[in-house]
Design an enzyme around this catalytic site. Structure first.
Site, PDB file in Angstrom:
ATOM      1  N   CYS A  72      -8.136   2.216   8.691  1.00 28.17           N
ATOM      2  CA  CYS A  72      -7.575   2.992   7.690  1.00 28.17           C
ATOM      3  C   CYS A  72      -6.218   3.609   7.769  1.00 28.17           C
ATOM      4  O   CYS A  72      -5.743   3.744   9.181  1.00 28.17           O
ATOM      5  CB  CYS A  72      -8.519   4.237   7.517  1.00 28.17           C
ATOM      6  SG  CYS A  72     -10.168   3.908   7.036  1.00 28.17           S
ATOM      7  N   ASP A  73      -5.657   3.896   7.028  1.00 25.78           N
ATOM      8  CA  ASP A  73      -4.190   4.518   7.065  1.00 25.78           C
ATOM      9  C   ASP A  73      -3.589   5.133   5.911  1.00 25.78           C
ATOM     10  O   ASP A  73      -4.249   4.954   4.904  1.00 25.78           O
ATOM     11  CB  ASP A  73      -3.047   3.532   7.508  1.00 25.78           C
ATOM     12  CG  ASP A  73      -1.651   4.317   7.848  1.00 25.78           C
ATOM     13  OD1 ASP A  73      -1.662   4.583   9.043  1.00 25.78           O
ATOM     14  OD2 ASP A  73      -0.925   4.623   7.000  1.00 25.78           O
ATOM     15  N   SER A  74      -3.270   6.376   5.934  1.00 26.87           N
ATOM     16  CA  SER A  74      -2.766   7.265   4.701  1.00 26.87           C
ATOM     17  C   SER A  74      -1.327   7.740   4.751  1.00 26.87           C
ATOM     18  O   SER A  74      -0.760   7.952   5.703  1.00 26.87           O
ATOM     19  CB  SER A  74      -3.724   8.699   4.949  1.00 26.87           C
ATOM     20  OG  SER A  74      -5.226   8.261   4.740  1.00 26.87           O
TER      21      SER A  74
END
Length: 203
Positions: A72-74
């Site tokens: 995941c990455d935000s």
């Protein structure tokens, strides 16, 4: 039994999975994020987070054959600019002065690498969750106090919704789990695309 590996050091992502009944293994990737983005060129934020999520999952997957690996990455998008983690306290304070009383778009990319078919035939699915975040109109004193806690320095966009920053988020449009950094509804969808109901991962 299928095991889920979380390719992230984020305590918030781990807590989100645990609250949903999933106890993942944690394996932090060694991906050079700036290098991944530089190689990709000028891409929209929603695509950039997916590229990084994919890089993280692919980096960790070879060490965990037979497992599902989630990367995941935000990033927060404000006025078309992408805001990852702030460089330092001054940067975090500047961010909040720009964000207060306004709304931004929090993009979280998700990539699920399915190694259950063996190293010769891994499957992969991915998508991005986007949520509109409306920030309270903080005073300078509130910004200084929040930045002094250190919390904004470790998270994309310099805020949390599940910690000390919670009172400063007035409302969201979309999935609030995505703002934390891991969308549970989107994870359910990605798992289903790999033939795995999410309840089969409950501890």
């Amino acid at each position: 039994m299928t095991s889920l590996v979380l390719a992230s050091a984020s305590p918030a992502r781990l807590a989100t999975l645990r609250s949903a009944g999933i106890e993942p293994l944690v394996a932090v990737s060694a991906v050079d994020e700036p290098a991944v983005l530089a190689a990709a060129g000028d891409v929209p934020p929603a695509e950039a987070v997916l590229l990084l999520a994919r890089a993280k999952a692919r980096d960790v997957a070879p060490a965990h054959p037979g497992a599902l690996v989630l990367g995941c990455d935000s990033m927060l998008e404000l006025d078309g600019a992408v805001l990852g983690k702030p460089a330092d306290a001054a940067d975090a304070a500047d961010r909040w002065r720009a964000m207060r009383g306004r709304a931004g778009r929090l993009h979280t990319g998700h990539c699920l690498v399915d190694g259950r078919g063996g190293p010769a035939a891994p499957g992969e699915v991915g998508a991005t969750s986007t949520t509109v975040v409306h920030f309270a109109d903080l005073t300078d004193e509130e910004i200084a106090a929040y930045v002094a806690t250190g919390e904004p320095l470790w998270v994309a966009g310099a805020f949390t919704i599940d910690g000390l920053g919670g009172p400063y988020v007035e409302r969201v449009e979309g999935d609030h789990h995505g703002v934390v950094g891991l969308s549970l509804p989107l994870l359910r969808t990605l798992l289903a695309r790999r033939g795995t109901p999410i309840h089969t991962l409950w501890a």
